[in-house]
Design a protein around this motif. Structure first.
Motif, PDB file in Angstrom:
ATOM      1  N   GLU A  11       0.840  -1.209   0.000  1.00 13.65           N
ATOM      2  CA  GLU A  11       0.000   0.000   0.000  1.00 13.65           C
ATOM      3  C   GLU A  11       0.870   1.252   0.000  1.00 13.65           C
ATOM      4  OE1 GLU A  11      -3.870  -1.468   2.629  1.00 13.65           O
ATOM      5  OE2 GLU A  11      -2.004  -0.963   3.672  1.00 13.65           O
ATOM      6  N   LEU A  12       1.920   1.217   0.807  1.00 18.41           N
ATOM      7  CA  LEU A  12       2.802   2.377   0.893  1.00 18.41           C
ATOM      8  C   LEU A  12       3.500   2.612  -0.443  1.00 18.41           C
ATOM      9  CD1 LEU A  12       4.012   4.653   2.541  1.00 18.41           C
ATOM     10  CD2 LEU A  12       5.808   3.092   3.284  1.00 18.41           C
ATOM     11  N   LYS A  14       2.443   1.835  -3.402  1.00 18.66           N
ATOM     12  CA  LYS A  14       1.452   2.387  -4.340  1.00 18.66           C
ATOM     13  C   LYS A  14       1.270   3.881  -4.131  1.00 18.66           C
ATOM     14  CE  LYS A  14      -1.605  -1.506  -5.437  1.00 18.66           C
ATOM     15  NZ  LYS A  14      -1.824  -2.405  -4.283  1.00 18.66           N
ATOM     16  N   LYS A  15       1.140   4.288  -2.877  1.00 14.75           N
ATOM     17  CA  LYS A  15       0.957   5.710  -2.573  1.00 14.75           C
ATOM     18  C   LYS A  15       2.155   6.519  -3.065  1.00 14.75           C
ATOM     19  CE  LYS A  15      -2.021   5.407   1.522  1.00 14.75           C
ATOM     20  NZ  LYS A  15      -2.977   6.516   1.466  1.00 14.75           N
ATOM     21  N   ASN A  18       2.202   6.827  -6.731  1.00 13.20           N
ATOM     22  CA  ASN A  18       1.188   7.781  -7.184  1.00 13.20           C
ATOM     23  C   ASN A  18       1.588   9.223  -6.908  1.00 13.20           C
ATOM     24  OD1 ASN A  18      -0.495   5.734  -7.994  1.00 13.20           O
ATOM     25  ND2 ASN A  18      -1.670   5.696  -6.089  1.00 13.20           N
ATOM     26  N   ASP A  20       1.962  10.542  -3.850  1.00 12.06           N
ATOM     27  CA  ASP A  20       1.410  11.077  -2.602  1.00 12.06           C
ATOM     28  C   ASP A  20       2.533  11.668  -1.756  1.00 12.06           C
ATOM     29  OD1 ASP A  20      -0.792   9.784  -3.612  1.00 12.06           O
ATOM     30  OD2 ASP A  20      -1.312   8.753  -1.753  1.00 12.06           O
ATOM     31  N   LEU A  22       3.993  12.021   1.550  1.00  4.92           N
ATOM     32  CA  LEU A  22       3.878  11.333   2.830  1.00  4.92           C
ATOM     33  C   LEU A  22       5.025  11.729   3.746  1.00  4.92           C
ATOM     34  CD1 LEU A  22       3.137   7.770   1.391  1.00  4.92           C
ATOM     35  CD2 LEU A  22       1.461   9.402   2.245  1.00  4.92           C
TER      36      LEU A  22
END
Length: 104
Positions: A11-12, A14-15, A18, A20, A22
């Motif tokens: 999940e991390l 993917k973020k 993308n 993101d 963070l």
């Protein structure tokens, strides 16, 4: 006890893929992070965190990273009690399959 939010390595990744923005904090020891950290992560040893709370913003959410997810879980528990928004990266760097920045 309040539950600690968690994110898995997939999940991390993917973020990050993308784009993101963070706030990643790696709580491992100096000799551990020398072999590679997730790009963009900030290094803050677990033992230093109580003395570096002024560097953290209660308005932001932080994702904590260690080798296997245990130390970062403890850091999350501690910071959540202090009123910070935290997420633990489950599996830690042992399960991380994405890019790393090596600072040897």
């Amino acid at each position: 006890m309040e539950e600690i939010k968690s994110i898995n390595t997939e999940e991390l990744k993917k973020k990050l893929d993308n784009g993101d923005k963070l706030e990643l904090i790696d709580v491992r020891e100096d000799e551990e992070v020398a072999y590679g950290m997730i790009p963009g992560a900030k290094h803050m040893k677990m033992s230093d965190i109580p003395n570096r709370l002024n560097e953290l913003d209660k308005g932001k959410e932080y994702i904590f990273i260690c080798r296997s997810g245990g130390r970062s879980f403890n850091v999350c528990h501690y910071l959540q009690q202090q009123g910070y928004k935290v997420t633990n990266m489950e599996g830690g760097m042992l399960e991380w399959g994405g890019d790393v920045e090596v600072n040897l």
